[in-house]
Design a protein around this motif. Structure first.
Motif, short mmCIF file in Angstrom:
data_model
loop_
_atom_site.label_atom_id
_atom_site.label_comp_id
_atom_site.label_asym_id
_atom_site.label_seq_id
_atom_site.Cartn_x
_atom_site.Cartn_y
_atom_site.Cartn_z
N THR A 342 0.86 -1.18 0.00
CA THR A 342 0.00 0.00 0.00
C THR A 342 0.89 1.23 0.00
N ARG A 343 0.39 2.33 -0.53
CA ARG A 343 1.09 3.61 -0.53
C ARG A 343 0.06 4.69 -0.26
N GLN A 344 0.54 5.81 0.31
CA GLN A 344 -0.30 6.99 0.46
C GLN A 344 0.37 8.16 -0.22
N LEU A 345 -0.37 8.81 -1.13
CA LEU A 345 0.13 9.96 -1.86
C LEU A 345 -0.71 11.18 -1.53
N ALA A 390 -1.00 9.95 -14.58
CA ALA A 390 0.27 9.23 -14.57
C ALA A 390 0.32 8.20 -13.45
N TYR A 391 -0.12 8.58 -12.26
CA TYR A 391 -0.02 7.66 -11.12
C TYR A 391 -1.10 6.59 -11.17
N VAL A 392 -2.28 6.94 -11.62
CA VAL A 392 -3.34 5.93 -11.75
C VAL A 392 -2.94 4.87 -12.77
N SER A 393 -2.45 5.30 -13.92
CA SER A 393 -2.08 4.34 -14.95
C SER A 393 -0.86 3.52 -14.53
N LEU A 408 5.94 4.60 -8.67
CA LEU A 408 5.37 4.42 -7.33
C LEU A 408 6.42 4.08 -6.28
N ASP A 409 7.69 4.09 -6.67
CA ASP A 409 8.75 3.78 -5.71
C ASP A 409 9.08 4.95 -4.81
N GLY A 410 8.87 6.17 -5.30
CA GLY A 410 9.21 7.36 -4.52
C GLY A 410 8.99 8.61 -5.34
N PRO A 411 9.25 9.79 -4.75
CA PRO A 411 9.03 11.05 -5.46
C PRO A 411 9.74 11.10 -6.80
N SER A 412 9.07 11.74 -7.78
CA SER A 412 9.62 11.83 -9.13
C SER A 412 9.75 13.29 -9.55
N PHE A 420 4.85 11.72 -1.47
CA PHE A 420 4.71 10.42 -0.82
C PHE A 420 4.61 10.64 0.68
N VAL A 421 3.57 10.10 1.28
CA VAL A 421 3.35 10.25 2.72
C VAL A 421 3.97 9.08 3.45
N GLU A 422 4.84 9.36 4.39
CA GLU A 422 5.52 8.30 5.15
C GLU A 422 4.56 7.67 6.17
#
Length: 422
Positions: A342-345, A390-393, A408-412, A420-422
């Motif tokens: 899971t990730r939180q953006l 971009a992030y959805v696709s 999705l690995d980290g800030p771009s 990216f929320v820690e």
């Protein structure tokens, strides 16, 4: 279950309905009816209502579209028990390579557009939009009605879209069309009597029911949406096998049968539709991956939803607005209890509606700056739209297609507005 402190509870109650697109006016102004075809709601005319433009899809395919009128004969309508069947309208967006002589799909049908213009934006979405400023019926999409499905060697992944409470399925057209242009089949669902208005092929209009008790209403709505989502997946199985589930027998696009890969199903949604994505994944294992766009995982009374208490074994991406938000407790609990990915953006400068077509359409209406800032934040509309796309696709490409571009690995640096929320 975790309870909010009194001050937090009061703040959540103040913000909560807006966060799921339900405002105080909705408690008294909504209708519990199906409007007859000849009784269109009144509309205040404007001198030059805007015919708006949606963002052009970014994928390599043109986009086709077809609407389906579906009826679940196994259950009565939970919001309108006098109806024997649960009836839904859905739109299917898909890749095509042939659009010649095919009309562009309208953004909204005439009676739905009139109702949306006269009451929806103010009473349902909590937006201060002057009536008659936009010509919703004349606005068209970038999808060609009934165009044949593009040929492909492999079946195409399927995505379901769930709108927020008080939002029509069309409010997610930009995302749906963009994903279809990238090779997905995207099905947007109107949950009848939760959507502000649903126009059926015979011209009748079903409008949203009045939530006397917001907490009970939202709990019921999520249960209904889970059942609606599973039913739509069942009907897509019919379509894929060559049968036509459309109640009115309207033709399906050439090539749609057999084109769906129902072993690769994803879901995404905004506000209550984001919440419904999580609960539907919890209820139906056919949904392999999902995105929750700014939808709470706590009930209106502050208690955690079951999916937040136990998490999910399948990937769920959390995409939230900037600034103060009431999604925090539920999202934190979900992340803590989720054993898998899971990730939180956080989209910097965004507001709750920035994940919907409001981001692209409202700036075209020459509204006061304060109105735009309150509804869609300070982020540039084009930046918000392209960053979201971009992030959805990237998410669905990774989990349903097996590709990995590391977004999705980290800030771009390509998308500095996404945090990216820690």
């Amino acid at each position: 279950m975790t309870k909010a402190q009194p001050s937090e509870s009061r703040a959540r109650r103040k913000r909560g309905l807006r966060a799921v697109a339900v405002c105080a006016a909705l408690l008294t102004n909504l209708l519990i009816t199906v409007l007859p075809a000849q009784a269109a709601p009144s509309r205040v005319p404007a001198a030059h209502p805007a015919r708006m433009r949606l963002p052009v899809p970014t994928g390599r395919f043109h986009v086709g579209e077809v609407t389906l009128h579906l009826a679940d004969t196994s259950r009565r309508d939970p919001w309108h028990p006098g109806k024997d069947d649960r009836e839904l309208m859905v739109s299917v967006y898909y890749p095509t390579t042939r659009t010649a002589d095919r009309p562009a799909a309208p953004y909204m049908l005439p009676r739905a557009a009139a109702h949306f213009d006269s009451v929806t934006a103010n009473d349902y979405l909590g937006m201060d939009l002057p009536t008659g400023r936009a010509d919703w019926a004349a606005t068209v999409t970038h999808a060609a009605q009934g165009a044949p499905v593009a040929h492909g060697d492999r079946k195409r992944p399927v995505l379901l879209y769930s709108p927020g409470l008080g939002e029509p399925r069309t409010w997610g057209t930009t995302s749906a069309a963009d994903l279809a242009s990238r090779g997905y089949v995207v099905v947007t669902i109107d949950n009848t009597y939760e959507s502000p208005e649903v126009q059926f092929p015979d011209g009748s209009l079903a409008t949203m029911v009045t939530p006397d008790d917001p907490d009970a209403f939202i709990r019921k709505a999520l249960t209904v949406r889970d059942a609606d989502t599973s039913f739509v997946l069942d009907q897509l199985g019919w379509v894929n096998s060559g049968r036509n589930p459309d109640v009115d027998g309207r033709s399906l696009p050439h090539g749609l049968a057999g084109a769906l890969d129902l072993s690769r199903v994803g879901m995404f949604g905004h506000s209550l539709g984001g919440t419904a994505t999580a609960t539907a994944m919890d209820a139906d294992p056919r949904i392999r991956a999902g995105i929750n766009m700014d939808g709470n995982l706590t009930h209106y009374d502050g208690t955690l939803m079951p999916v937040a208490e136990r998490g999910l074994a399948r990937p769920l991406l959390l995409m939230g607005k900037d600034g103060a938000t009431d999604t925090g407790p539920g999202w934190a609990a979900f992340r803590a209890h989720t054993p898998g990915w899971t990730r939180q953006l956080r989209l910097r400068g965004a507001e709750h509606a920035s994940f919907t077509d409001a981001e692209a359409l409202l700036p075209q209406l020459d509204l006061p700056p304060g109105t735009l800032t309150r509804d869609i934040g300070t982020i540039a509309p084009a930046t918000a739209v392209r960053t979201n796309e971009a992030y959805v696709s990237a998410f669905f490409d990774h989990w349903l297609r097996g590709t990995h571009d590391h977004l999705l690995d980290g800030p771009s640096p390509r998308y500095p507005a996404m945090e990216f929320v820690e």
